[in-house]
Enzyme design. Structure first.
Site, PDB file in Angstrom:
ATOM      1  N   TYR A 207      40.727 -70.156 -10.952  1.00  0.00           N
ATOM      2  CA  TYR A 207      41.283 -69.474  -9.779  1.00  0.00           C
ATOM      3  C   TYR A 207      40.393 -68.314  -9.314  1.00  0.00           C
ATOM      4  CZ  TYR A 207      44.587 -67.236  -6.636  1.00  0.00           C
ATOM      5  OH  TYR A 207      45.178 -66.675  -5.532  1.00  0.00           O
TER       6      TYR A 207
ATOM      7  N   SER B 200      41.585 -62.877  -2.812  1.00  0.00           N
ATOM      8  CA  SER B 200      42.500 -62.207  -3.715  1.00  0.00           C
ATOM      9  C   SER B 200      41.704 -61.269  -4.602  1.00  0.00           C
ATOM     10  CB  SER B 200      43.203 -63.267  -4.569  1.00  0.00           C
ATOM     11  OG  SER B 200      43.788 -62.707  -5.704  1.00  0.00           O
TER      12      SER B 200
END
Length: 119
Positions: A99, A55
């Site tokens: 994350y 990501s």
């Protein structure tokens, strides 16, 4: 993977839950496939392809305790990169920290797989 939990949670294995679900699980699966010769380049397998998804969040991976004053990657007091001293989020935890670390770990793992595959 998950985008991060509000509070730090550990899995039964003792790992931070977001890092385990976003990185360690994928790492373990890939390692086990190699152990079983399912991903090795053999005449029976005719090569293999491993696809890891990450990501743009990896760009937000910061080192939580930096002592180096000479880094050129500083921006507003942060040093960007893999926080190897806080992989299990024991030093600091927020979803915004863990994350991006998991996504950066995916990228570093993919690069290392490619390096080893090329011999």
């Amino acid at each position: 993977g998950l985008a991060g939990f509000t509070l730090r949670q550990l899995t039964k294995d003792g790992f931070e839950k977001t890092f385990q679900s976003c990185y360690l699980g994928h790492f373990l699966l890939t390692a086990r496939l190699f152990e079983g010769d399912l991903l090795n380049n053999t005449p029976e397998n005719d090569g293999c392809l491993v696809i890891n998804i990450s990501s743009m969040a990896h760009n937000g991976a910061i080192i939580t305790q930096n002592t180096s004053k000479e880094s050129s990657d500083k921006e507003e007091g942060f040093v960007f990169g893999m926080d190897f001293n806080n992989l299990n989020s024991e030093v600091a935890y927020t979803p915004n920290l863990v994350y991006p670390q998991a996504k950066l770990a995916n990228i570093l793992f993919s690069k290392e797989l490619q390096r080893r595959a090329q011999g």
